[in-house]
Design a protein around this motif. Structure first.
Motif, short mmCIF file in Angstrom:
data_model
loop_
_atom_site.label_atom_id
_atom_site.label_comp_id
_atom_site.label_asym_id
_atom_site.label_seq_id
_atom_site.Cartn_x
_atom_site.Cartn_y
_atom_site.Cartn_z
N VAL A 57 0.81 -1.22 0.00
CA VAL A 57 0.00 0.00 0.00
C VAL A 57 0.85 1.27 0.00
CG1 VAL A 57 -2.17 -0.90 0.90
CG2 VAL A 57 -0.34 -0.31 2.50
N TYR A 58 2.10 1.17 0.39
CA TYR A 58 2.93 2.38 0.48
C TYR A 58 4.04 2.42 -0.57
CZ TYR A 58 0.81 3.06 5.14
OH TYR A 58 -0.06 3.24 6.18
N ARG A 59 4.04 1.50 -1.53
CA ARG A 59 5.20 1.42 -2.40
C ARG A 59 5.26 2.55 -3.44
NH1 ARG A 59 6.57 -3.83 -4.40
NH2 ARG A 59 8.32 -2.62 -5.12
N MET A 112 -3.04 2.16 6.37
CA MET A 112 -3.48 0.96 5.68
C MET A 112 -2.44 -0.16 5.72
SD MET A 112 -5.78 2.26 2.72
CE MET A 112 -4.66 2.81 1.50
N ARG A 113 -2.92 -1.37 5.52
CA ARG A 113 -2.06 -2.54 5.40
C ARG A 113 -2.71 -3.49 4.39
NH1 ARG A 113 0.27 0.58 8.41
NH2 ARG A 113 0.77 0.22 10.61
N ALA A 114 -1.89 -4.36 3.82
CA ALA A 114 -2.42 -5.44 3.00
C ALA A 114 -2.43 -6.69 3.86
CB ALA A 114 -1.54 -5.64 1.78
N ARG A 174 3.50 -1.87 16.36
CA ARG A 174 4.69 -2.24 15.59
C ARG A 174 5.26 -1.11 14.74
NH1 ARG A 174 6.81 -7.11 14.74
NH2 ARG A 174 5.16 -7.99 16.01
N HIS A 175 4.41 -0.29 14.18
CA HIS A 175 4.89 0.76 13.29
C HIS A 175 4.63 2.16 13.83
CE1 HIS A 175 6.22 -1.84 10.09
NE2 HIS A 175 5.10 -2.53 10.22
N GLU A 176 4.54 2.25 15.15
CA GLU A 176 4.32 3.57 15.74
C GLU A 176 5.39 4.55 15.26
OE1 GLU A 176 4.30 3.66 20.03
OE2 GLU A 176 3.17 5.55 19.95
N CYS A 177 4.98 5.80 15.08
CA CYS A 177 5.89 6.82 14.59
C CYS A 177 7.17 6.87 15.42
CB CYS A 177 5.21 8.18 14.67
SG CYS A 177 6.27 9.52 14.10
N LEU A 178 8.29 6.85 14.74
CA LEU A 178 9.58 6.92 15.43
C LEU A 178 9.99 8.36 15.68
CD1 LEU A 178 11.35 4.15 13.36
CD2 LEU A 178 10.67 3.99 15.75
C1 HEM Z 1 3.41 15.55 14.14
C2 HEM Z 1 4.28 14.93 13.37
C3 HEM Z 1 4.14 13.48 12.91
C4 HEM Z 1 3.01 12.73 12.70
C5 HEM Z 1 1.56 13.14 12.88
C6 HEM Z 1 3.46 11.40 12.30
C7 HEM Z 1 2.61 10.33 12.05
C8 HEM Z 1 3.02 9.03 11.82
C9 HEM Z 1 2.14 7.89 11.73
C10 HEM Z 1 0.62 7.92 11.84
C11 HEM Z 1 2.91 6.79 11.51
C12 HEM Z 1 2.42 5.35 11.38
C13 HEM Z 1 2.12 4.97 9.95
C14 HEM Z 1 1.46 3.63 9.82
O1 HEM Z 1 1.23 2.93 10.82
O2 HEM Z 1 1.13 3.25 8.68
C15 HEM Z 1 4.29 7.24 11.46
C16 HEM Z 1 5.39 6.43 11.24
C17 HEM Z 1 6.69 6.90 11.11
N1 HEM Z 1 7.13 8.19 11.32
FE1 HEM Z 1 5.99 9.76 11.87
N2 HEM Z 1 4.82 11.39 12.23
C18 HEM Z 1 5.29 12.64 12.59
C19 HEM Z 1 6.61 13.06 12.67
C20 HEM Z 1 7.69 12.29 12.29
C21 HEM Z 1 9.06 12.76 12.27
C22 HEM Z 1 9.53 14.16 12.65
C23 HEM Z 1 9.82 11.71 11.83
C24 HEM Z 1 11.31 11.62 11.61
C25 HEM Z 1 12.16 12.58 11.73
C26 HEM Z 1 8.92 10.58 11.61
C27 HEM Z 1 9.33 9.33 11.20
C28 HEM Z 1 8.48 8.22 11.10
C29 HEM Z 1 8.96 6.90 10.74
C30 HEM Z 1 10.40 6.49 10.41
C31 HEM Z 1 7.82 6.06 10.75
C32 HEM Z 1 7.76 4.56 10.41
C33 HEM Z 1 7.80 3.71 11.62
C34 HEM Z 1 7.60 2.25 11.26
O3 HEM Z 1 6.93 1.95 10.27
O4 HEM Z 1 8.10 1.38 11.99
N3 HEM Z 1 7.64 10.97 11.89
N4 HEM Z 1 4.33 8.61 11.67
#
Ligand code: HEM
Ligand SMILES: *[C@@H]1O[C@H](CO)[C@@H](O)[C@H](O)[C@H]1NC(C)=O
Ligand SMILES: *[C@@H]1O[C@H](CO)[C@@H](O)[C@H](O)[C@H]1NC(C)=O
Length: 494
Positions: free
Chosen positions: A114-116, A364-366, A436-440
């Protein structure tokens, strides 16, 4: 982060393609549909029925998935399937039915399919172009780069960027807050993520190239990322130029052996895979682009909503100002990681703005295996493999059985004693994803927004001149619609 797919916008913008696809589907359906004889014993989720058949759902989805969710949730409940062209999309709404969505293994639910569409933007060999084991290691590089000891080092540059930026404002004036914060955040992101070379010498070039990457991610790109349209051509040229620029910087850092820079670029250069392999220049570039796409608009939008609510709700504005005053009494003007961490009132205001306005409206996920979910009413559904599963932070974050008066801006709902985001379990607040995929990048984003707003609260009197902003549902990363005009007046502390 633009990793999220908003089907409805795709559909809006690519109606011709859709019509063709649709006709193909109808024909295929007519040819292949034979009455199914097998009766399933387990209950599958209710399916959204729309009139006229087949195209009805499409029309409603095109008008916006959120309004569709609003209308159907009360009728169909927290789990239901929407048939969209050849896909079954099953929505899972609310903490009770979300555990599998957020915690499943990659073999059960995957993001790649879904993200490719991000691949041409991020570049080859990284994130959704990488096989899962490599991708996991790359997420580890992100996680390491965003760990507390690195975050501590980002505070100074963040604070300095904010102070520099606002020092260029006059004694008083009017600005479009959303434009100002977007600019400031790209400066800060450049400094902390892309590094000093870019920030000091190449800022204009690099931000122009990022802008072209941005413009190359259109709703149509989600379905057809390689469609030969001018925007994609610009995107590909911009990606190639960024690769050249970063190659030079990386090569020069490696040559000099200088490890004195504390930024994400250096973290990625120093990252190693488990087998001892170093990251390539191309991978480092790709990971930096991914970080910027993940963090830039999302953080800028959240800062803007935070400001809009603070200016509207004087009670919280005063509370946030008061907190700053106390911190100044305690620590003087100084701001560091620990002082930012003491800004609880401001933190809760940001968190509440982000609850009400998550920039990523659909995750989303598949799905690759059947799974069961049980709703809070006790109904169990089996979701067959092959479905796309989806959840919506916008919708889930405003459920009345989780949040009291969910549409109200009420930061104290997160305060000790109430903690409404925890009461219904770990998947109640999902603006930053979960599991598992919480925003890092969450802690990085909060720090950055706190650095900005603590500076503004300490140094300016602010007043919202335009009406309270509306949401721009048509953007890939959902933010405010139009201008957010703010009148400022510089405060002079005696
Ligand atoms: C208010 C700001 C942000 C929001 C609302 C946000 C939101 C999100 C959300 C909802 C996901 C989960 C996606 C999913 O489950 O499909 C995610 C994952 C991720 N975010 Fe954020 N994000 C923000 C800021 C950032 C920043 C500043 C960075 C890096 C500098 C970042 C890096 C990442 C990464 C690397 C993932 C993937 C984690 C994984 O899949 O294991 N995000 N973000
Ligand atoms: C779902 O529940 C039903 C009924 O309890 C059971 O027969 C089925 O095996 C379950 N499916 C999965 C994938 O666990
Ligand atoms: C969608 O669900 C229906 C059953 O409701 C099934 O017949 C069809 O094969 C599914 N399509 C896909 C692509 O999974």
């Amino acid at each position: 982060m633009k990793m999220e797919v908003y089907f409805y916008k795709v559909l809006n913008m690519s109606s011709v393609v859709i019509v063709v696809l649709f006709l193909t589907m109808v024909v295929t359906k007519l040819i292949t549909s034979l009455p199914s004889k097998k009766k399933k014993s387990v209950r599958v989720p209710p399916v959204l029925q729309a009139w006229p058949p087949l195209i009805g759902t499409l029309i409603r989805f095109m008008k916006g998935p959120i309004s569709l969710l609003r209308e159907e949730y009360p009728k169909l409940g927290s789990v239901f399937t929407v048939k969209l062209l050849h896909k079954n999309i099953t929505f899972l709404i609310g903490p009770e039915v979300s555990e599998h969505f957020f915690n499943a293994f990659e073999s059960e639910l995957s993001q790649k399919e879904v993200y490719r569409f991000n691949v041409p933007t991020f570049g080859p060999g990284v994130v959704f172009d990488a096989d899962y084991p490599i991708r996991m290691e790359q997420f580890r590089f992100f996680a390491d780069a965003l760990k507390v000891h690195n975050l501590r080092g980002y505070v100074d540059p963040m604070v300095r960027e904010a102070a520099d930026y606002f020092s260029k404002w006059g004694e008083s004036g009017e600005v479009d807050l959303s434009v100002e914060l977007e600019r400031l955040i790209i400066l800060t992101a450049s400094r902390c993520l892309l590094g000093r070379e870019v920030r000091e010498q190449l800022f204009d070039d690099v931000s122009a190239l990022f802008h072209e990457l941005d413009n190359g991610m259109l709703p149509i790109s989600v379905l057809f990322p390689y469609l030969p349209i001018p925007a994609h051509g610009c995107r590909d040229r911009a990606r190639a130029k960024l690769a050249q620029i970063f190659s030079k910087i990386i090569a020069s850092r490696k040559r000099s052996g200088d490890k004195s820079e504390h930024d994400m670029l250096q973290c990625f250069i120093d990252s190693k895979y488990k087998d001892g392999r170093e990251t390539t220049e191309s991978e480092v570039t790709g990971l930096l682009i991914a970080a910027l796409f993940a963090g830039q608009h999302t953080s800028a939008i959240t800062s803007t909503w935070t400001g809009a609510y603070l200016m509207r709700d004087k009670h919280y504005l005063l509370a946030a100002k008061d907190e700053q005053k106390k911190l100044i009494e305690k620590h003087g003007d100084k701001i560091n990681y620990d002082i930012l961490s003491e800004m609880d009132v401001l933190f809760r205001c940001i968190k509440e703005a982000l609850r009400l306005h998550p920039p990523l409206i659909m995750l989303m996920r598949a799905s690759h295996s059947d799974f069961n979910v049980t709703t809070r009413e006790g109904k169990t559904y089996e979701i067959p493999k092959g479905h796309i599963v989806a959840t919506s932070p916008v919708f889930a974050n405003r459920l009345p059985h989780v949040y009291k008066d969910p549409d109200n801006f009420d930061p104290d709902r997160f305060a000790p004693g109430r903690e409404e985001d925890k009461a219904a379990g770990p998947f109640s607040y999902i603006s930053l994803g979960a599991g598992r995929h919480e925003c890092l990048g969450g802690p990085f984003a909060y720090m950055q927004i706190k650095a900005i707003w603590s500076h503004l609260l300490r140094n300016f009197e602010l007043e919202l001149m335009s009406p309270f902003p509306e949401t721009d549902w048509n953007a890939m990363v959902v933010g405010v619609k139009g201008k957010v005009m703010v009148r400022y007046k510089r405060l002079h502390v005696s």
